[in-house]
Design a protein around this motif. Sequence first.
Motif, PDB file in Angstrom:
ATOM      1  N   GLY A   1       0.768  -1.206   0.173  1.00  0.00           N
ATOM      2  CA  GLY A   1       0.092  -0.088  -0.192  1.00  0.00           C
ATOM      3  C   GLY A   1       0.798   1.133  -0.165  1.00  0.00           C
ATOM      4  O   GLY A   1       2.080   1.271  -0.517  1.00  0.00           O
ATOM      5  N   GLY A   2       0.515   2.298   0.667  1.00  0.00           N
ATOM      6  CA  GLY A   2       1.200   3.578   0.687  1.00  0.00           C
ATOM      7  C   GLY A   2       2.117   3.483   1.655  1.00  0.00           C
ATOM      8  O   GLY A   2       2.140   2.816   2.652  1.00  0.00           O
TER       9      GLY A   2
ATOM     10  N   TYR B   1       2.840  -7.392  -2.378  1.00  0.00           N
ATOM     11  CA  TYR B   1       1.948  -8.481  -2.952  1.00  0.00           C
ATOM     12  C   TYR B   1       2.733  -8.983  -4.522  1.00  0.00           C
ATOM     13  O   TYR B   1       2.594  -9.918  -4.800  1.00  0.00           O
ATOM     14  CB  TYR B   1       0.836  -8.293  -2.873  1.00  0.00           C
TER      15      TYR B   1
ATOM     16  N   ALA C   1       4.062  -1.571  -3.558  1.00  0.00           N
ATOM     17  CA  ALA C   1       3.303  -1.468  -4.707  1.00  0.00           C
ATOM     18  C   ALA C   1       1.985  -1.914  -4.379  1.00  0.00           C
ATOM     19  O   ALA C   1       1.532  -2.519  -3.340  1.00  0.00           O
ATOM     20  CB  ALA C   1       4.016  -2.570  -5.623  1.00  0.00           C
TER      21      ALA C   1
ATOM     22  N   SER D   1      -0.870  -4.182  -6.289  1.00  0.00           N
ATOM     23  CA  SER D   1      -1.056  -5.331  -7.088  1.00  0.00           C
ATOM     24  C   SER D   1      -2.565  -5.623  -7.361  1.00  0.00           C
ATOM     25  O   SER D   1      -3.001  -6.170  -6.370  1.00  0.00           O
ATOM     26  CB  SER D   1      -0.308  -6.464  -6.613  1.00  0.00           C
TER      27      SER D   1
ATOM     28  N   GLY E   1       1.202  -2.459   6.283  1.00  0.00           N
ATOM     29  CA  GLY E   1       0.336  -1.927   5.506  1.00  0.00           C
ATOM     30  C   GLY E   1      -0.701  -1.533   6.088  1.00  0.00           C
ATOM     31  O   GLY E   1      -1.054  -1.628   7.311  1.00  0.00           O
ATOM     32  N   GLY E   2      -1.880  -1.042   5.158  1.00  0.00           N
ATOM     33  CA  GLY E   2      -2.964  -0.353   5.529  1.00  0.00           C
ATOM     34  C   GLY E   2      -4.141  -1.346   5.355  1.00  0.00           C
ATOM     35  O   GLY E   2      -3.800  -2.454   5.165  1.00  0.00           O
ATOM     36  N   ASP E   3      -5.144  -0.967   5.397  1.00  0.00           N
ATOM     37  CA  ASP E   3      -6.664  -1.600   5.285  1.00  0.00           C
ATOM     38  C   ASP E   3      -6.448  -2.577   4.076  1.00  0.00           C
ATOM     39  O   ASP E   3      -6.921  -3.618   4.426  1.00  0.00           O
ATOM     40  CB  ASP E   3      -7.482  -0.468   5.150  1.00  0.00           C
TER      41      ASP E   3
ATOM     42  N   SER F   1      -4.094  -3.879   2.309  1.00  0.00           N
ATOM     43  CA  SER F   1      -2.985  -4.806   2.478  1.00  0.00           C
ATOM     44  C   SER F   1      -3.480  -5.629   3.521  1.00  0.00           C
ATOM     45  O   SER F   1      -3.328  -7.149   3.538  1.00  0.00           O
ATOM     46  CB  SER F   1      -1.840  -4.049   2.964  1.00  0.00           C
TER      47      SER F   1
ATOM     48  N   ARG G   1      -6.583  -6.670   3.967  1.00  0.00           N
ATOM     49  CA  ARG G   1      -7.615  -7.583   3.220  1.00  0.00           C
ATOM     50  C   ARG G   1      -6.822  -8.524   2.441  1.00  0.00           C
ATOM     51  O   ARG G   1      -7.134  -9.620   2.304  1.00  0.00           O
ATOM     52  CB  ARG G   1      -8.508  -6.837   2.234  1.00  0.00           C
ATOM     53  N   GLY G   2      -5.838  -8.243   1.885  1.00  0.00           N
ATOM     54  CA  GLY G   2      -5.048  -9.214   0.925  1.00  0.00           C
ATOM     55  C   GLY G   2      -4.363 -10.318   1.999  1.00  0.00           C
ATOM     56  O   GLY G   2      -4.399 -11.613   1.514  1.00  0.00           O
TER      57      GLY G   2
ATOM     58  N   ARG H   1      -5.670 -11.425   4.701  1.00  0.00           N
ATOM     59  CA  ARG H   1      -6.919 -12.227   5.117  1.00  0.00           C
ATOM     60  C   ARG H   1      -7.222 -13.151   3.971  1.00  0.00           C
ATOM     61  O   ARG H   1      -7.465 -14.219   4.759  1.00  0.00           O
ATOM     62  CB  ARG H   1      -8.182 -11.099   5.526  1.00  0.00           C
TER      63      ARG H   1
ATOM     64  N   THR I   1       0.497   3.062   7.858  1.00  0.00           N
ATOM     65  CA  THR I   1      -0.089   3.779   6.947  1.00  0.00           C
ATOM     66  C   THR I   1      -0.127   5.161   7.987  1.00  0.00           C
ATOM     67  O   THR I   1      -0.515   5.305   9.043  1.00  0.00           O
ATOM     68  CB  THR I   1      -1.722   3.458   6.696  1.00  0.00           C
TER      69      THR I   1
ATOM     70  N   ASP J   1      -2.599   7.347   7.324  1.00  0.00           N
ATOM     71  CA  ASP J   1      -3.812   7.760   7.790  1.00  0.00           C
ATOM     72  C   ASP J   1      -4.423   7.700   9.168  1.00  0.00           C
ATOM     73  O   ASP J   1      -5.340   8.071   9.344  1.00  0.00           O
ATOM     74  CB  ASP J   1      -4.778   7.317   6.610  1.00  0.00           C
TER      75      ASP J   1
ATOM     76  N   ASP K   1      -6.075   4.987   9.613  1.00  0.00           N
ATOM     77  CA  ASP K   1      -7.788   4.634   9.276  1.00  0.00           C
ATOM     78  C   ASP K   1      -7.938   3.093   9.339  1.00  0.00           C
ATOM     79  O   ASP K   1      -8.695   2.541   8.911  1.00  0.00           O
ATOM     80  CB  ASP K   1      -8.047   4.997   8.010  1.00  0.00           C
TER      81      ASP K   1
ATOM     82  N   ARG L   1      -7.877  10.296   2.433  1.00  0.00           N
ATOM     83  CA  ARG L   1      -9.019  10.174   1.312  1.00  0.00           C
ATOM     84  C   ARG L   1     -10.354   9.912   1.940  1.00  0.00           C
ATOM     85  O   ARG L   1     -11.420  10.381   1.508  1.00  0.00           O
ATOM     86  CB  ARG L   1      -8.663   9.232   0.113  1.00  0.00           C
TER      87      ARG L   1
HETATM   88  P1  ATP Z   1      -2.962   2.805   2.607  1.00  0.00           P
HETATM   89  O1  ATP Z   1      -3.870   3.184   3.654  1.00  0.00           O
HETATM   90  O2  ATP Z   1      -1.396   3.595   2.652  1.00  0.00           O
HETATM   91  O3  ATP Z   1      -3.472   3.294   1.235  1.00  0.00           O
HETATM   92  P2  ATP Z   1      -3.349   0.082   2.148  1.00  0.00           P
HETATM   93  O4  ATP Z   1      -2.833  -1.371   2.340  1.00  0.00           O
HETATM   94  O5  ATP Z   1      -4.816   0.312   2.370  1.00  0.00           O
HETATM   95  O6  ATP Z   1      -2.514   1.277   2.351  1.00  0.00           O
HETATM   96  P3  ATP Z   1      -4.166  -0.557  -0.922  1.00  0.00           P
HETATM   97  O7  ATP Z   1      -3.828  -0.001  -2.199  1.00  0.00           O
HETATM   98  O8  ATP Z   1      -5.699  -0.319  -0.616  1.00  0.00           O
HETATM   99  O9  ATP Z   1      -3.404  -0.033   0.241  1.00  0.00           O
HETATM  100  O10 ATP Z   1      -3.832  -2.123  -0.703  1.00  0.00           O
HETATM  101  C1  ATP Z   1      -2.408  -2.565  -0.985  1.00  0.00           C
HETATM  102  C2  ATP Z   1      -2.525  -3.970  -1.705  1.00  0.00           C
HETATM  103  O11 ATP Z   1      -3.486  -4.754  -0.885  1.00  0.00           O
HETATM  104  C3  ATP Z   1      -3.178  -3.879  -3.007  1.00  0.00           C
HETATM  105  O12 ATP Z   1      -2.476  -3.667  -4.193  1.00  0.00           O
HETATM  106  C4  ATP Z   1      -3.996  -5.220  -3.142  1.00  0.00           C
HETATM  107  O13 ATP Z   1      -2.843  -6.164  -3.752  1.00  0.00           O
HETATM  108  C5  ATP Z   1      -4.167  -5.654  -1.640  1.00  0.00           C
HETATM  109  N1  ATP Z   1      -5.377  -5.403  -1.482  1.00  0.00           N
HETATM  110  C6  ATP Z   1      -6.136  -4.463  -1.375  1.00  0.00           C
HETATM  111  N2  ATP Z   1      -7.451  -4.376  -1.389  1.00  0.00           N
HETATM  112  C7  ATP Z   1      -7.493  -5.823  -1.112  1.00  0.00           C
HETATM  113  C8  ATP Z   1      -9.072  -6.352  -0.964  1.00  0.00           C
HETATM  114  N3  ATP Z   1     -10.314  -6.021  -0.722  1.00  0.00           N
HETATM  115  N4  ATP Z   1      -8.655  -7.909  -1.360  1.00  0.00           N
HETATM  116  C9  ATP Z   1      -7.743  -8.670  -1.210  1.00  0.00           C
HETATM  117  N5  ATP Z   1      -6.650  -7.816  -1.433  1.00  0.00           N
HETATM  118  C10 ATP Z   1      -6.355  -6.560  -1.320  1.00  0.00           C
END
Ligand code: ATP
Length: 323
Positions: A13-14, A44, A74, A76, A104-106, A108, A110-111, A113, A128, A130, A132, A174
């Motif tokens: 993520g970010g 990922y 990154a 993905s 990572g964030g939310d 990440s 979910r990925g 999980r 992150t 944020d 959040d 955001r």
């Molecule tokens: P930030 O809060 O800083 O943006 P983040 O972890 O929320 O960080 P995302 O871009 O949302 O950043 O997620 C990072 C990566 O996690 C995605 O590129 C993807 O590979 C995976 N990912 C995001 N959302 C999901 C989802 N709903 N299910 C499975 N994998 C996910």
Amino acid sequence: MSEIKTIGVLTSGGDAPGMNAAVRAVVRTGIYYGLKVMGIRKGYAGLLNGDMEEMTLRSVGDIIHRGGTILQTARSAEFNSEAGVKKAISIAKVFGLDALIVIGGDGSYRGARDLANQGFPVICIPGTIDNDIASTEYTIGFDTALNTVQDAIDKIRDTAYSHERCSVLEVMGRHAGYIALNVAISGGAEAVILPEKEFDIDRDIIKPIIEGRNRGKKHYLVIIAEGVGGAVEIAKYIEEKTDIKTRATILGHIQRGGSPTVYDRVMASRMGAYAVKLLKEGKINRVIALQKGVITDFDINEALQMKKTIDEEMVELNKILAL
Ligand code: ATP
């Protein structure tokens, strides 16, 4: 479950300041406990490509003070499918990984999980700017981002004071107004506009500015969260309605970089070590969290059901302190 001997670590993520301190803690605590630690580059996406190498005590030297992430990060799209998750697990097995630590964030989370629910052990560390993530009060990088914004506010206040101006500052967030609300209080803003709350420009911005002027204020600060946006248009509207010279500043990515604060470094170090200890104890599929100032952990599926709301007391406090 068989004993965990090799772990992977990635940032996703970010990027956020303090991620390096967390990676360092994972690597050094892991090696201390006799584990092999593989550093996976570019989140990922790197896992899917097998872009990883063994980390050593020295490969994480001289990084604790650096912003960004040495492992890079990154987003993905390929990973966001069942086929992608299965492929990631098969690649992890090729490299002998028994578990993965995701910073990572939310998204990440979910990925991670999805990996956990397909049978691959994970631990998540909140990273992150944020803040959040629902399961935790604090995320790595939040404190540094707040201080970066505060530094910008102090500079902007100097010029706003000198010219008797109004400044409109757009800060990151955001979907979440945690940065905006905190810096509104620490920076003494007349108004703050958050993505979580509907807003009316006349009621929430123009009125407090005019009332403040009537009470003798000479300069004004309005904080807008990125999710609401429109700082330039809002500045124009304020100038038209009040005749106060108004300038907009959009801070952007400056908020993501920089050397992490002491708090972010210490928390990242503690959370990184905590993550490895969980795996050592055979605990898997957990997320690390700060709750009431104590580091703890939750099941990843439960954590992703949790909801976080904006602190109404802080919203009220900001209104009182802007009098
Ligand atoms: P930030 O809060 O800083 O943006 P983040 O972890 O929320 O960080 P995302 O871009 O949302 O950043 O997620 C990072 C990566 O996690 C995605 O590129 C993807 O590979 C995976 N990912 C995001 N959302 C999901 C989802 N709903 N299910 C499975 N994998 C996910």
